[in-house]
Scaffold this active site. Structure first.
Site: not given
Length: 344
Positions: A64, A181, A215-216
């Site tokens: 992502h 991330d 995604e987050e």
């Protein structure tokens, strides 16, 4: 290594969830320069397909490109900004961070995220007061003392706020930045795609790469999965901390996260490949975590799912990893791509 080049380019592009047009454009241009055909879903996910040697069941890999961030919640009486978070992070993780407010016309206003009671010469509880939405604010780099002056800059509720990634690559091989991330995994996938295209490698199984953009907030790659996919590998960060096996120098293979166990056979297959090719790895559980793969399972997709990624220190804060971990993750993905589908 090309992974680091891609990573630095990705980290330089602000992309909080919901504000990913620029980074999607970067992905499309980069992938098309490799000679790949690119699809962008209505949701904004980016998909490329590598046709395998044999027709039949297929694989999907995801990483992502969206990150943590914030939105303007309100303009305060003194002209400063109240924020609303995008993604899951405690307020103290962004205290003191420089930021950009992204205006509707494409321009930005810089600022710093601070506790309202920051001055120790004025507030005796500056060190102990709760870091919360009500107490955290953006001090704008503009001469504003009233809401009308802030509004005159073009700032309004709903404007996105991105955080300075502060990216550094050290001589000792560490990469320090916000948003490793999951831009570290995206960079790994881009470098692998470049390697495969340059070498003219045809994989044994048709393989789709999806770069997700939500995604987050929990629903990144849980839709638009191509027909025929039976194996779903999420490439995302490995979480480090107390009771964790993951480190910054190996590839982390997740056995379970907050949504439950990953597919046991698929996980064992990845372990076996790591052992066969002497790739350093760790098996771990991520207790407060969900991935694109787990989101797909929750959405009802009937696939075998697994999760691997580089070890990331201080996740959702000022993160760090090592080139060794990026390399180990890349090596395991490549060996997986070259392997046959698991049986059953």
């Amino acid at each position: 290594m090309n992974t680091v080049k891609y990573l630095e380019e990705l980290l330089a592009i602000p992309s909080p969830t919901g504000f990913t047009r620029e980074v999607v454009a970067y992905l499309v241009e980069t992938l098309e320069q490799m000679g790949l055909q690119v699809q962008v879903s209505p949701k904004g996910n980016v998909l490329v397909t590598l046709v395998g040697k044999e027709e039949g069941p297929a694989r999907l890999l995801t990483a992502h490109v969206d990150t943590l961030g914030a939105m303007v919640r309100a303009i305060k009486p003194d002209g400063r900004l109240k924020l609303d978070r995008i993604g899951g992070f405690p307020w103290n993780m962004i205290e003191g961070e420089d930021c950009l407010v992204h205006l509707a016309d494409g321009s930005t206003v810089s600022g710093t995220i601070l506790l309202h009671q920051t001055s120790t010469h004025v507030y005796k509880d500056a060190g102990t007061v709760e870091r919360s939405q009500d107490n955290m604010e953006v001090r704008l780099d503009a001469r504003v003392t009233r809401p009308e002056e802030t509004a005159a800059l073009g700032i309004q509720v709903g404007d996105f706020v991105s955080f300075d990634p502060r990216t550094q690559v050290t001589e000792t091989g560490f990469v320090k930045s916000r948003f490793l991330d999951d831009k570290a995994s995206v960079a790994i996938c881009l470098a692998l795609l470049e390697q495969i295209q340059t070498a003219g490698i045809q994989l044994p199984v048709t393989t789709h790469f999806m770069f997700s953009t939500f995604e987050e907030v929990g629903h990144g790659a849980n839709s638009s999965i191509p027909a025929g996919v039976v194996e779903y590998l999420a490439v995302d960060m490995g979480a480090m901390g107390d009771d964790q096996a993951t480190d910054e120098y190996t590839v982390s293979i997740c056995s379970k996260d907050a949504t439950g166990p990953y597919h046991y056979g698929f996980r064992r297959q990845l372990e076996g490949l790591a052992q066969q090719f002497a790739i350093p790895y760790k098996i771990d559980i991520y207790p407060f975590y969900g991935s694109d793969a787990s989101a797909a399972m929750t959405a009802g997709w009937d696939v075998r799912h697994a999760l691997i990624g580089p070890g990331i220190e201080s996740s959702h804060s000022y993160e760090r990893t090592h080139i060794d971990s990026l390399t180990a993750t890349s090596d395991l993905i490549f060996r997986y791509l070259e392997s046959p589908l698991m049986e059953g």
